[in-house]
Design a protein around this motif. Sequence first.
Motif, PDB file in Angstrom:
ATOM      1  N   LEU A 229       0.830  -1.202   0.000  1.00 63.97           N
ATOM      2  CA  LEU A 229       0.000   0.000   0.000  1.00 63.97           C
ATOM      3  C   LEU A 229       0.867   1.256   0.000  1.00 63.97           C
ATOM      4  N   ILE A 230       1.862   1.283   0.885  1.00 61.49           N
ATOM      5  CA  ILE A 230       2.737   2.453   0.958  1.00 61.49           C
ATOM      6  C   ILE A 230       3.476   2.655  -0.365  1.00 61.49           C
ATOM      7  N   ALA A 231       3.997   1.547  -0.909  1.00 61.74           N
ATOM      8  CA  ALA A 231       4.727   1.651  -2.176  1.00 61.74           C
ATOM      9  C   ALA A 231       3.822   2.237  -3.251  1.00 61.74           C
ATOM     10  N   SER A 232       2.604   1.725  -3.298  1.00 63.17           N
ATOM     11  CA  SER A 232       1.688   2.169  -4.345  1.00 63.17           C
ATOM     12  C   SER A 232       1.309   3.633  -4.148  1.00 63.17           C
ATOM     13  N   LEU A 233       1.161   4.056  -2.875  1.00 63.74           N
ATOM     14  CA  LEU A 233       0.825   5.455  -2.612  1.00 63.74           C
ATOM     15  C   LEU A 233       1.996   6.382  -2.945  1.00 63.74           C
ATOM     16  N   ARG A 234       3.206   5.883  -2.728  1.00 66.91           N
ATOM     17  CA  ARG A 234       4.385   6.674  -3.110  1.00 66.91           C
ATOM     18  C   ARG A 234       4.367   6.918  -4.623  1.00 66.91           C
ATOM     19  N   TYR A 235       4.030   5.868  -5.387  1.00 66.89           N
ATOM     20  CA  TYR A 235       3.992   6.030  -6.845  1.00 66.89           C
ATOM     21  C   TYR A 235       2.868   6.971  -7.271  1.00 66.89           C
ATOM     22  N   ASP A 236       1.742   6.950  -6.512  1.00 65.31           N
ATOM     23  CA  ASP A 236       0.672   7.901  -6.819  1.00 65.31           C
ATOM     24  C   ASP A 236       1.190   9.330  -6.665  1.00 65.31           C
ATOM     25  N   PHE A 237       1.914   9.564  -5.555  1.00 65.22           N
ATOM     26  CA  PHE A 237       2.473  10.888  -5.290  1.00 65.22           C
ATOM     27  C   PHE A 237       3.447  11.290  -6.406  1.00 65.22           C
ATOM     28  N   ILE A 238       4.277  10.324  -6.824  1.00 65.84           N
ATOM     29  CA  ILE A 238       5.242  10.600  -7.895  1.00 65.84           C
ATOM     30  C   ILE A 238       4.506  10.950  -9.187  1.00 65.84           C
ATOM     31  N   ALA A 239       3.406  10.253  -9.436  1.00 67.99           N
ATOM     32  CA  ALA A 239       2.623  10.531 -10.638  1.00 67.99           C
ATOM     33  C   ALA A 239       2.101  11.967 -10.605  1.00 67.99           C
ATOM     34  N   GLU A 240       1.664  12.416  -9.418  1.00 71.19           N
ATOM     35  CA  GLU A 240       1.209  13.802  -9.245  1.00 71.19           C
ATOM     36  C   GLU A 240       2.320  14.780  -9.610  1.00 71.19           C
ATOM     37  N   ILE A 241       3.513  14.495  -9.058  1.00 71.54           N
ATOM     38  CA  ILE A 241       4.651  15.379  -9.305  1.00 71.54           C
ATOM     39  C   ILE A 241       4.973  15.431 -10.787  1.00 71.54           C
ATOM     40  N   LYS A 242       4.944  14.252 -11.387  1.00 69.83           N
ATOM     41  CA  LYS A 242       5.251  14.207 -12.825  1.00 69.83           C
ATOM     42  C   LYS A 242       4.260  15.068 -13.598  1.00 69.83           C
ATOM     43  N   LYS A 243       3.004  14.971 -13.191  1.00 68.53           N
ATOM     44  CA  LYS A 243       1.987  15.753 -13.881  1.00 68.53           C
ATOM     45  C   LYS A 243       2.267  17.253 -13.734  1.00 68.53           C
ATOM     46  N   GLY A 244       2.707  17.646 -12.533  1.00 67.79           N
ATOM     47  CA  GLY A 244       2.889  19.057 -12.249  1.00 67.79           C
ATOM     48  C   GLY A 244       4.179  19.665 -12.771  1.00 67.79           C
ATOM     49  N   ALA A 245       5.277  18.893 -12.777  1.00 70.49           N
ATOM     50  CA  ALA A 245       6.567  19.530 -13.038  1.00 70.49           C
ATOM     51  C   ALA A 245       7.361  18.908 -14.184  1.00 70.49           C
ATOM     52  N   VAL A 246       6.918  17.767 -14.649  1.00 72.76           N
ATOM     53  CA  VAL A 246       7.715  17.083 -15.668  1.00 72.76           C
ATOM     54  C   VAL A 246       6.912  16.908 -16.937  1.00 72.76           C
ATOM     55  N   GLU A 247       7.542  17.204 -18.018  1.00 75.44           N
ATOM     56  CA  GLU A 247       6.891  16.975 -19.296  1.00 75.44           C
ATOM     57  C   GLU A 247       7.798  16.053 -20.105  1.00 75.44           C
ATOM     58  N   VAL A 248       7.238  14.942 -20.522  1.00 77.41           N
ATOM     59  CA  VAL A 248       8.044  14.039 -21.337  1.00 77.41           C
ATOM     60  C   VAL A 248       7.488  14.043 -22.746  1.00 77.41           C
ATOM     61  N   LYS A 249       8.276  14.596 -23.650  1.00 80.50           N
ATOM     62  CA  LYS A 249       7.852  14.599 -25.048  1.00 80.50           C
ATOM     63  C   LYS A 249       8.592  13.486 -25.745  1.00 80.50           C
ATOM     64  N   LYS A 250       7.913  12.875 -26.659  1.00 81.70           N
ATOM     65  CA  LYS A 250       8.641  11.898 -27.463  1.00 81.70           C
ATOM     66  C   LYS A 250       9.663  12.679 -28.271  1.00 81.70           C
ATOM     67  N   PRO A 251      10.941  12.332 -28.136  1.00 79.78           N
ATOM     68  CA  PRO A 251      11.923  13.095 -28.898  1.00 79.78           C
ATOM     69  C   PRO A 251      11.684  12.927 -30.398  1.00 79.78           C
TER      70      PRO A 251
END
Length: 677
Positions: A229-251
Amino acid sequence: MKCALVGNQNSGKTTMFNLLTGLNQTVGNWPGVTIERKEGTIKGSDITLVDLPGIYSLSPYTAEEEVSRKFVLEEKPDLIINIIDATSIERSLYLTTQLLELNAKVVIALNMADIMQARGVFIDVDKLSKLLHTTVVKVSALKKTGIDALIKTIESGEVMENNHQPIYPLSIEECLSSIGEHYADHSLSRFELVKIFERDEAFRIMDDDFVEKRIAEKEAEFGMDAEQLIASLRYDFIAEIKKGAVEVKKPKVTLTDKIDGVVLNRFLAIPIFILIMGLVYFLSVGVIGQLTSDLLDGFFNGMEEFTIFGKAYPLSFIGVGPYFASLILNSGGSSWAASLVKDGVVSGVGAVINFVPQLFVMFICLSLLETSGYMSRIAFFLDRVFKKFGLSGKSLIPFIVGSGCSVPGIMTARTVENEDERKMTILLTPFIPCSAKLPIIALFAGSFFGQYAWLVTLSLYLLAVLVILFSAVLIKKVRKSSSDSSFISELPEYHAPSFRYVSRDVWDRTSAFLKRAGTEILIASVIVWMLTSFTWDWKYIDGSNLTVESSLIAGIGNAFSWAFYPMLGGHFSWAAAVSALQGLIAKEQVISSMDVIAGISGGGKDIFASPIFSFFDGWSAYAYMVFNLFSAPCVAAIGAMRAEFGSRKMTLKAILYQISFAWVLSTLIGLIGWGVR
Ligand code: GDP
Ligand code: MG
C-alpha cells in the motif's frame, strides 16, 4: 559538517563525488561487507562527503541498501545530497520520497541535465522544488554544469525544510498520526512511523494490538497489505509530481532512430548482425578468395590452367619460385640453393601473400561497419546480453578489431571500464579468428568443403562466439565475481563512413600483414625449410635415398604427434604437429610450414596431394582448424595480453586455459569424425 551522496545506481554519484572532492579521497570498505566506501573532503572547504552505494529504496533487501540505510539513520549526516537521474525521474523519486520522510536535510541534485532535452524530458525545477518541499539544483556531473550552485547550497546549508510533508491520502495520514500519538514519548520520525505501519521488524517497538488493529483496518480499506500500500501510494504521489513539473515529449524521430528501428529491432538485430557478417565473409573469403587465391598461387608456384568458379581456362605460367630455381640450377648453383629459394622463401611467403586480396576486402567491410557507427550501436544493443556473461557490450569492439589482429584487439579492451569485464575481454579476444588464422581456414575450408567454404568459415566464427560465451560463463562461475557495472550510456550517431579513415585503417592492417610476411614469416619459412631439408647428422635430403621422414623436423614433430593423434582421426602426423606448434610464432606460419613440408616431400603444389598430408579429410580438417583457431595466440598477442593483464601469472593461466580448451574441443570433433568413418 558531513554530507552523504545518496541515489540510484548509475545516477552519477561517483562522478559527482570525484568532481567535488578531486584528489582528497580515501577508499576503504564498509564494515562487514566488501562494498567500497569512499570518503573525501569537498575542495576548498572542510565538508566531509561520503559516496554511498547505489540503492533504489531504504528497505534492507540488499547489502547496499542495508549499508546506506544504516548510514543515513545512524550516522545522521548533516545533509543528504540526493542525486537523481533526470532521465529516469520516476524510478529515482521513489527513493526521494523515503529520504524526505527522515528528519534530515535533503537537497536534490537533478543530474544528467545535459542529456535531458535530447531524451525529451523537460523539468520545471521551481515547480519540482515546490511540490517536493525541498531545494532542487539542476546539474551535470559529467559536463560540470550547475556545480557552483550546488556547492553554495551545501556550504550555506540553506535547504528548504521538508519533513512532515503529507503525501498520503487523509485516511492514511490520520492513521500515521494516531500511531505517532500512541507512541508519543518515542518522538518518532515520519519515516519510522511509515516503517512501523509497513510492519518492518527493524522498527517495531512492541507487539501492540492497538497499532496492529489500525494497520489491518487500512489494509482492508485499500485491499492490499501495508507494505504494498505504501509503495503504491508513493507512486501515486510521484505521478502527481510528474503531472505538475515534468513533461516528457517523445523526442524527434531522427534518421538514427529510423535505422535503429530496423537494425536494432529486438528480434531482428542478431539475425541482421549475423547476415551482415555472413555477407562480409561471403564477399571476401567466398568471391574474392576464389577469384584470386588460385591465381596468386599460380603466380608464385606455377600453373597450367586457371580455374574460376569451377571452370578451367588454359593459362600457363612457370611461376616465380620455379623460375628462380631453374635460374640457379642453370647457372651452376647447387640443388639445395634452388630448393631454398623455391620451397623455402617463395613458397612459404607466397602461401601467406596469397590471402592478401580477401583480407583486403574483409578489412574494408569491417572498417566501413566500424566508422558508420553500426558497431558501437550493436555493442549497445548487446550490452544487456553481454552483461549476463560477465562481459560488456563494449567487448564487441575488441572482438571485431581482434578479427583483424588480436594485438590491437587486446589493446582496445581498455575501453571496457569494469575491471572484471576488461580482463575477461582480454582473455577471450584471442578466440576470435584473426586475419592470420584466416589463411588456415581458407586453405582447409577451400580444399575440403569446396563451394561451401564460406559457410564453413561462418560456422567457425559462430563457433568462436559459442566458445567465448561458454568460457565467459565458466570463468565467471569459477571466479565468482559479482561487481556491478554501468550500462553504456553514450553512443555515436550513424554517419557516412569517412573515406580517409577507412583507407587509413585498411592500409594499416594490410601493410602490417604484409610486413609480417616479409619478416617473421620469411625467417620462419627458411628455418622450417632447413629443418625439413636436413637430417640429424646434417645431410641434405635430396629426395632420392633420404626422405623427409628422417629430417630434423620430423624428429621434433614425432615428439608431439601423440597429442594430435585423436583429433586427426587416428593419425600420427609429425608434420601437422610441427605446423601447429609454429602457430605460436605466427598463425600464418601454420600453412607456410605445411606448404614448405609438402613441397619438399614431393607433393607438387597441392598440399593435400602430398603423401604427408593426404590423410586429412573433412572431419580432421575441421578439428585441426579448430585447434589452431582456439589454442594460444601468437607471441605478439601473448605479449599484448601480458601488458594489459599486468600480470605474468594471469597471462600464463589464460594461455593454459586456451590451449587446453582448444585441445579438448578439437579432440572431441576429431573423435566424432573417427567414429563416423
Ligand atoms: P554511480 O553508480 O551513481 O556512482 O554513477 P557513476 O558516477 O558511476 O555514473 C554512471 C554513468 O553515468 C557514467 O557512465 C557517467 O559517465 C555517467 N554520468 C554521470 N553523470 C552524468 C551527467 O551529468 N551526464 C551524462 N550524460 N552522463 C553522466
Ligand atoms: Mg558509484
